[in-house]
Design a protein around this motif. Structure first.
Motif, PDB file in Angstrom:
ATOM      1  N   GLU A  89      60.068  63.447  10.872  1.00 67.06           N
ATOM      2  CA  GLU A  89      60.582  62.145  11.179  1.00 67.06           C
ATOM      3  C   GLU A  89      60.318  61.163  10.304  1.00 67.06           C
ATOM      4  OE1 GLU A  89      60.441  58.628  14.751  1.00 67.06           O
ATOM      5  OE2 GLU A  89      59.184  60.496  14.979  1.00 67.06           O
ATOM      6  N   GLY A  90      61.492  60.649   9.533  1.00 67.92           N
ATOM      7  CA  GLY A  90      61.434  59.714   8.709  1.00 67.92           C
ATOM      8  C   GLY A  90      61.342  60.564   7.108  1.00 67.92           C
ATOM      9  N   GLY A  91      61.160  61.663   7.164  1.00 71.71           N
ATOM     10  CA  GLY A  91      60.865  62.530   5.880  1.00 71.71           C
ATOM     11  C   GLY A  91      62.339  62.657   5.070  1.00 71.71           C
ATOM     12  N   VAL A  92      61.978  62.980   3.888  1.00 75.98           N
ATOM     13  CA  VAL A  92      63.409  63.430   2.841  1.00 75.98           C
ATOM     14  C   VAL A  92      62.971  64.572   2.111  1.00 75.98           C
ATOM     15  CG1 VAL A  92      65.017  62.792   1.165  1.00 75.98           C
ATOM     16  CG2 VAL A  92      64.226  61.177   3.099  1.00 75.98           C
ATOM     17  N   VAL A  93      63.743  65.634   2.242  1.00 75.94           N
ATOM     18  CA  VAL A  93      63.474  66.781   1.299  1.00 75.94           C
ATOM     19  C   VAL A  93      63.858  66.197  -0.028  1.00 75.94           C
ATOM     20  CG1 VAL A  93      63.986  68.993   0.867  1.00 75.94           C
ATOM     21  CG2 VAL A  93      63.956  68.507   3.338  1.00 75.94           C
ATOM     22  N   GLU A  94      62.849  66.421  -1.180  1.00 72.36           N
ATOM     23  CA  GLU A  94      63.081  65.935  -2.319  1.00 72.36           C
ATOM     24  C   GLU A  94      63.383  67.180  -3.170  1.00 72.36           C
ATOM     25  OE1 GLU A  94      63.285  63.116  -3.585  1.00 72.36           O
ATOM     26  OE2 GLU A  94      62.716  61.986  -1.958  1.00 72.36           O
ATOM     27  N   ARG A  95      62.705  68.392  -3.187  1.00 75.20           N
ATOM     28  CA  ARG A  95      62.868  69.585  -3.856  1.00 75.20           C
ATOM     29  C   ARG A  95      62.739  70.668  -3.127  1.00 75.20           C
ATOM     30  NH1 ARG A  95      59.209  69.671  -9.220  1.00 75.20           N
ATOM     31  NH2 ARG A  95      57.500  69.748  -7.717  1.00 75.20           N
ATOM     32  N   VAL A  96      63.189  71.749  -3.423  1.00 73.80           N
ATOM     33  CA  VAL A  96      62.854  73.136  -2.632  1.00 73.80           C
ATOM     34  C   VAL A  96      62.504  74.313  -3.664  1.00 73.80           C
ATOM     35  CG1 VAL A  96      64.453  72.600  -0.907  1.00 73.80           C
ATOM     36  CG2 VAL A  96      65.460  73.562  -3.158  1.00 73.80           C
ATOM     37  N   GLN A  97      61.758  75.169  -3.224  1.00 72.93           N
ATOM     38  CA  GLN A  97      61.575  76.415  -3.923  1.00 72.93           C
ATOM     39  C   GLN A  97      61.778  77.536  -3.392  1.00 72.93           C
ATOM     40  OE1 GLN A  97      57.422  76.573  -5.134  1.00 72.93           O
ATOM     41  NE2 GLN A  97      57.856  77.369  -6.976  1.00 72.93           N
ATOM     42  N   TYR A  98      62.341  78.635  -4.110  1.00 71.24           N
ATOM     43  CA  TYR A  98      62.531  79.801  -3.465  1.00 71.24           C
ATOM     44  C   TYR A  98      61.399  80.818  -4.040  1.00 71.24           C
ATOM     45  CZ  TYR A  98      67.142  79.264  -1.138  1.00 71.24           C
ATOM     46  OH  TYR A  98      68.071  78.850  -0.315  1.00 71.24           O
ATOM     47  N   ARG A  99      61.348  81.878  -3.318  1.00 68.16           N
ATOM     48  CA  ARG A  99      60.575  83.076  -3.488  1.00 68.16           C
ATOM     49  C   ARG A  99      60.992  84.340  -2.912  1.00 68.16           C
ATOM     50  NH1 ARG A  99      54.254  83.060  -1.601  1.00 68.16           N
ATOM     51  NH2 ARG A  99      54.744  83.768   0.807  1.00 68.16           N
ATOM     52  N   SER A 100      60.980  85.480  -3.446  1.00 63.20           N
ATOM     53  CA  SER A 100      61.498  86.659  -2.940  1.00 63.20           C
ATOM     54  C   SER A 100      60.041  87.709  -2.770  1.00 63.20           C
ATOM     55  CB  SER A 100      62.359  87.522  -3.724  1.00 63.20           C
ATOM     56  OG  SER A 100      61.723  88.199  -4.661  1.00 63.20           O
ATOM     57  N   ARG A 101      59.849  88.266  -1.614  1.00 65.02           N
ATOM     58  CA  ARG A 101      58.744  89.204  -1.213  1.00 65.02           C
ATOM     59  C   ARG A 101      59.431  90.519  -1.066  1.00 65.02           C
ATOM     60  NH1 ARG A 101      56.057  91.483   3.113  1.00 65.02           N
ATOM     61  NH2 ARG A 101      53.682  91.225   3.035  1.00 65.02           N
ATOM     62  N   THR A 102      59.074  91.470  -2.013  1.00 68.22           N
ATOM     63  CA  THR A 102      59.639  92.868  -1.959  1.00 68.22           C
ATOM     64  C   THR A 102      58.525  93.746  -1.946  1.00 68.22           C
ATOM     65  OG1 THR A 102      61.257  92.024  -3.768  1.00 68.22           O
ATOM     66  CG2 THR A 102      60.727  94.702  -3.447  1.00 68.22           C
ATOM     67  N   THR A 103      58.877  94.523  -0.856  1.00 72.95           N
ATOM     68  CA  THR A 103      57.900  95.612  -0.248  1.00 72.95           C
ATOM     69  C   THR A 103      58.512  97.214  -0.408  1.00 72.95           C
ATOM     70  OG1 THR A 103      58.336  95.232   1.857  1.00 72.95           O
ATOM     71  CG2 THR A 103      56.386  94.292   1.065  1.00 72.95           C
ATOM     72  N   ASN A 104      57.952  98.189  -0.706  1.00 74.88           N
ATOM     73  CA  ASN A 104      58.420  99.435  -0.694  1.00 74.88           C
ATOM     74  C   ASN A 104      58.784  99.967   0.885  1.00 74.88           C
ATOM     75  OD1 ASN A 104      58.953  99.876  -3.739  1.00 74.88           O
ATOM     76  ND2 ASN A 104      56.754 100.318  -3.345  1.00 74.88           N
ATOM     77  N   VAL A 105      59.772 100.602   1.133  1.00 72.08           N
ATOM     78  CA  VAL A 105      60.037 101.485   2.231  1.00 72.08           C
ATOM     79  C   VAL A 105      59.286 102.584   2.147  1.00 72.08           C
ATOM     80  CG1 VAL A 105      61.789 102.570   3.644  1.00 72.08           C
ATOM     81  CG2 VAL A 105      62.519 100.461   2.383  1.00 72.08           C
ATOM     82  N   GLU A 106      58.453 102.641   3.391  1.00 69.86           N
ATOM     83  CA  GLU A 106      57.458 103.811   3.457  1.00 69.86           C
ATOM     84  C   GLU A 106      58.335 105.280   3.582  1.00 69.86           C
ATOM     85  OE1 GLU A 106      53.752 105.118   6.397  1.00 69.86           O
ATOM     86  OE2 GLU A 106      54.675 103.310   6.621  1.00 69.86           O
ATOM     87  N   PRO A 107      57.967 106.227   2.636  1.00 64.55           N
ATOM     88  CA  PRO A 107      58.654 107.243   2.789  1.00 64.55           C
ATOM     89  C   PRO A 107      58.172 108.060   4.022  1.00 64.55           C
ATOM     90  CG  PRO A 107      56.672 107.579   1.160  1.00 64.55           C
ATOM     91  CD  PRO A 107      56.827 105.820   1.696  1.00 64.55           C
ATOM     92  N   PRO A 108      58.824 109.219   4.475  1.00 69.96           N
ATOM     93  CA  PRO A 108      58.491 110.121   5.670  1.00 69.96           C
ATOM     94  C   PRO A 108      57.514 110.616   5.318  1.00 69.96           C
ATOM     95  CG  PRO A 108      60.420 110.821   4.349  1.00 69.96           C
ATOM     96  CD  PRO A 108      60.225 109.486   3.995  1.00 69.96           C
ATOM     97  N   SER A 109      56.376 110.938   6.505  1.00 71.84           N
ATOM     98  CA  SER A 109      55.347 111.482   6.331  1.00 71.84           C
ATOM     99  C   SER A 109      55.413 113.195   5.632  1.00 71.84           C
ATOM    100  CB  SER A 109      54.625 111.611   7.685  1.00 71.84           C
ATOM    101  OG  SER A 109      55.555 112.413   8.659  1.00 71.84           O
ATOM    102  N   TRP A 110      56.403 113.684   6.026  1.00 74.24           N
ATOM    103  CA  TRP A 110      56.697 115.082   5.463  1.00 74.24           C
ATOM    104  C   TRP A 110      56.950 115.117   3.855  1.00 74.24           C
ATOM    105  CZ3 TRP A 110      61.457 115.160   3.554  1.00 74.24           C
ATOM    106  CH2 TRP A 110      62.330 114.488   4.119  1.00 74.24           C
ATOM    107  N   SER A 111      57.443 113.911   3.436  1.00 75.83           N
ATOM    108  CA  SER A 111      57.707 114.196   1.904  1.00 75.83           C
ATOM    109  C   SER A 111      56.701 114.220   0.922  1.00 75.83           C
ATOM    110  CB  SER A 111      58.672 112.726   1.411  1.00 75.83           C
ATOM    111  OG  SER A 111      57.719 111.580   1.535  1.00 75.83           O
TER     112      SER A 111
END
Length: 272
Positions: free
Chosen positions: A202-224
């Protein structure tokens, strides 16, 4: 006698035909004695049969045209795509977009989550920084269990991030005008999403924004037997100031329409 025999033969012949006609009629009528009703298209009148044929023909033409346009979209550059590429793109994008990311040679093997936070000036003049909002997770929750998710929920953020990555170098500097456009597009998405969750308060104003990405590997199948790191990798972008009026020019109501960005969908070649 001859006349009588002739008449008798005629009567027998006529009677034989009548008997055969009666038997054939009973066989056609079935065991109940009533004529069996026609089923399917044969039961329709001639007018409706003609209408059904015309409708099927229209559907067949539409399906063939759609398959042909999608084929031209994914096919290598050729004379037709060079001459009619704009018409093909107008039909394919955004609902029927095709790409090869699911298949060889480079199938996606990572989960990328796009997050944003904001620097807010409060009503009493103080400055505070919000926590990270996981925009990808929000879209995932909206899609999960939804039989008809919107195109915005499925593709807006993903396409915008791909557009940014493709038009920036390793130091996050834009490459050409499209790089600057991708920043404007992401900034607009951030403002709309943060406003949706009332991040400024309430009453606030967004002055700046910042992005980030979070990258994780897909877990391979157990038999591989393959081993991959389960530690996330972060890519953090610099802070971007937010203009007090983002509705200048062609950027209105969440749609950045300049260049190749239209209705929440990046259509340019750099965001394939």
């Amino acid at each position: 006698m001859d006349a009588y025999d002739t008449g008798s033969d005629a009567r027998r012949g006529r009677g034989g035909r009548d008997e055969r006609d009666t038997v054939e009629g009973l066989e056609a009528a079935g065991p109940s004695g009533a004529a069996e009703p026609r089923a399917g298209v044969a039961a329709l009148s001639l007018r409706y049969r003609i209408g059904a044929v015309v409708a099927l023909a229209v559907v067949a033409v539409a399906v063939c045209a759609h398959i042909g346009l999608v084929f031209l979209h994914v096919a290598p550059s050729n004379t037709l795509t060079k001459k009619h590429g704009e018409a093909v793109d107008e039909w394919v994008f955004p609902e029927f977009e095709q790409n090869w990311k699911l298949f060889a040679p480079n199938p996606l093997q990572q989960n990328i989550s796009v997050q944003v936070r904001a620097e807010v000036s409060t009503a009493d003049g103080a400055i505070r920084t919000t926590g990270w909002y996981d925009l990808s997770a929000e879209d995932g929750r909206a899609i999960d269990g939804n039989p008809l998710p919107s195109h915005t929920q499925q593709n807006e953020l993903r396409r915008a991030w791909d557009f940014f990555v493709a038009t920036h170098d390793s130091d996050e500097r834009p490459v050409g005008l499209r790089g600057t456009l991708s920043e404007t597009y992401l900034r607009r998405i951030a403002v709309l999403r943060l406003d949706r969750v009332d991040a400024a308060g309430e009453g606030g104003v967004v002055e700046r924004v910042q992005y980030r990405s979070r990258t994780t590997n897909v877990e391979p199948p157990s038999w591989s037997g393959e081993k991959v790191s389960d530690r996330p990798v972060y890519r953090e972008l610099p802070w971007w100031p937010v203009s007090g009026d983002l509705e200048t020019g062609d950027a209105k109501t969440g749609d950045v329409k300049t260049g190749d960005v239209k209705t929440g969908d990046v259509k340019g070649g750099d965001a394939a």
